[in-house]
Design a protein around this motif. Structure first.
Motif, PDB file in Angstrom:
ATOM      1  N   GLU A 129      26.243 -70.718 101.839  1.00  0.00           N
ATOM      2  CA  GLU A 129      25.513 -71.136 103.038  1.00  0.00           C
ATOM      3  C   GLU A 129      25.423 -72.651 103.209  1.00  0.00           C
ATOM      4  OE1 GLU A 129      24.594 -68.816 105.362  1.00  0.00           O
ATOM      5  OE2 GLU A 129      25.500 -67.361 104.004  1.00  0.00           O
ATOM      6  N   GLY A 145      39.871 -74.620 113.964  1.00  0.00           N
ATOM      7  CA  GLY A 145      39.083 -73.906 112.972  1.00  0.00           C
ATOM      8  C   GLY A 145      39.966 -72.909 112.254  1.00  0.00           C
ATOM      9  N   ILE A 146      39.879 -72.870 110.959  1.00  0.00           N
ATOM     10  CA  ILE A 146      40.704 -71.974 110.155  1.00  0.00           C
ATOM     11  C   ILE A 146      39.809 -71.268 109.145  1.00  0.00           C
ATOM     12  CG2 ILE A 146      42.568 -71.817 108.446  1.00  0.00           C
ATOM     13  CD1 ILE A 146      43.686 -74.428 109.703  1.00  0.00           C
ATOM     14  N   ASN A 147      39.893 -69.957 109.077  1.00  0.00           N
ATOM     15  CA  ASN A 147      39.268 -69.208 107.997  1.00  0.00           C
ATOM     16  C   ASN A 147      40.399 -68.545 107.241  1.00  0.00           C
ATOM     17  OD1 ASN A 147      38.103 -67.315 106.307  1.00  0.00           O
ATOM     18  ND2 ASN A 147      36.449 -66.847 107.721  1.00  0.00           N
ATOM     19  N   ASP A 148      40.654 -68.986 106.021  1.00  0.00           N
ATOM     20  CA  ASP A 148      41.779 -68.438 105.257  1.00  0.00           C
ATOM     21  C   ASP A 148      41.346 -67.390 104.233  1.00  0.00           C
ATOM     22  OD1 ASP A 148      40.607 -70.063 103.370  1.00  0.00           O
ATOM     23  OD2 ASP A 148      42.405 -71.253 102.947  1.00  0.00           O
ATOM     24  N   ALA A 149      40.143 -66.847 104.385  1.00  0.00           N
ATOM     25  CA  ALA A 149      39.695 -65.762 103.495  1.00  0.00           C
ATOM     26  C   ALA A 149      40.600 -64.548 103.709  1.00  0.00           C
ATOM     27  CB  ALA A 149      38.243 -65.393 103.798  1.00  0.00           C
ATOM     28  N   GLN A 193      36.420 -58.711 105.317  1.00  0.00           N
ATOM     29  CA  GLN A 193      35.192 -59.239 105.898  1.00  0.00           C
ATOM     30  C   GLN A 193      35.341 -60.696 106.359  1.00  0.00           C
ATOM     31  OE1 GLN A 193      35.192 -57.888 102.662  1.00  0.00           O
ATOM     32  NE2 GLN A 193      34.629 -55.858 103.360  1.00  0.00           N
ATOM     33  N   ALA A 194      36.552 -61.213 106.387  1.00  0.00           N
ATOM     34  CA  ALA A 194      36.772 -62.610 106.775  1.00  0.00           C
ATOM     35  C   ALA A 194      36.219 -62.856 108.175  1.00  0.00           C
ATOM     36  CB  ALA A 194      38.263 -62.941 106.732  1.00  0.00           C
ATOM     37  N   GLY A 195      35.599 -63.992 108.352  1.00  0.00           N
ATOM     38  CA  GLY A 195      35.051 -64.370 109.652  1.00  0.00           C
ATOM     39  C   GLY A 195      36.118 -65.004 110.533  1.00  0.00           C
ATOM     40  N   PRO A 196      35.750 -65.341 111.760  1.00  0.00           N
ATOM     41  CA  PRO A 196      36.711 -65.932 112.692  1.00  0.00           C
ATOM     42  C   PRO A 196      37.058 -67.373 112.329  1.00  0.00           C
ATOM     43  CG  PRO A 196      34.521 -65.921 113.651  1.00  0.00           C
ATOM     44  CD  PRO A 196      34.419 -65.179 112.356  1.00  0.00           C
ATOM     45  N   GLY A 197      38.167 -67.847 112.826  1.00  0.00           N
ATOM     46  CA  GLY A 197      38.529 -69.248 112.651  1.00  0.00           C
ATOM     47  C   GLY A 197      37.618 -70.148 113.463  1.00  0.00           C
ATOM     48  N   GLN A 237      34.130 -69.782 116.237  1.00  0.00           N
ATOM     49  CA  GLN A 237      33.155 -68.908 116.880  1.00  0.00           C
ATOM     50  C   GLN A 237      32.302 -69.738 117.826  1.00  0.00           C
ATOM     51  OE1 GLN A 237      30.793 -66.490 114.255  1.00  0.00           O
ATOM     52  NE2 GLN A 237      29.223 -66.121 115.784  1.00  0.00           N
TER      53      GLN A 237
END
Length: 123
Positions: free
Chosen positions: A13, A41-45, A49-53, A55
C-alpha cells in the motif's frame, strides 16, 4: 532508465509517486517525443488478480476522458485468446453499457472477420 523525478514504494500500500493539488491537475505528463506517451501506466503482475495499467475514477465526472484531433479519442486492443475485449462497457442503474453518438456517421460501427462463424456479429 533515467528519470527527472523518481519514487519507489517498497511496502504494501505504499505509493511510488503521489501528486495532489487543490485547484489544478494532481499529476500532468507532457511528452514532445514522436510515438511516446505523456503518461503511461504499466502493471506487469502476472497473476489473475493483476490490476489495470491505468485506472481513472470520477466521483461525479467521467472516470477517463480521451480526446484526439486526428485519431481515436480512446483506443483499446487485446491479444486475449479467452474472450477479453478491446473495449468493454458496463452500465449500471439503467445506463447503457456502450453508447455511441455521431454528428456525421454511425453512432456505433462494428466489423468482423468471422463471417459464417456461429454467433459472430459485428454489432
Amino acid at each position: 532508465m533515467p528519470a527527472a523525478l523518481e519514487g519507489h514504494g517498497t511496502q504494501a500500500e505504499e505509493i511510488g509517486v503521489l501528486g495532489e493539488a487543490a485547484l489544478a491537475d494532481g499529476v500532468r505528463g507532457i511528452s514532445h517525443a514522436p510515438y511516446k506517451s505523456g503518461v503511461i501506466g504499466i502493471n506487469d503482475a502476472a497473476s489473475p488478480q493483476a490490476g489495470p495499467g491505468v485506472q481513472g475514477v470520477g466521483k461525479v465526472g467521467a472516470g477517463v476522458v480521451g480526446e484526439s484531433e486526428r485519431w481515436h479519442g480512446i483506443y483499446g486492443k487485446t491479444d486475449s485468446t479467452i474472450g477479453g475485449a478491446g473495449v468493454m462497457g458496463e452500465g449500471a442503474a439503467g445506463g447503457p453499457g456502450v453508447l455511441g453518438k455521431s454528428q456525421h456517421w454511425h453512432g456505433v460501427y462494428g466489423e468482423t472477420s468471422a463471417a459464417g462463424t456461429t454467433g459472430a456479429a459485428a454489432v
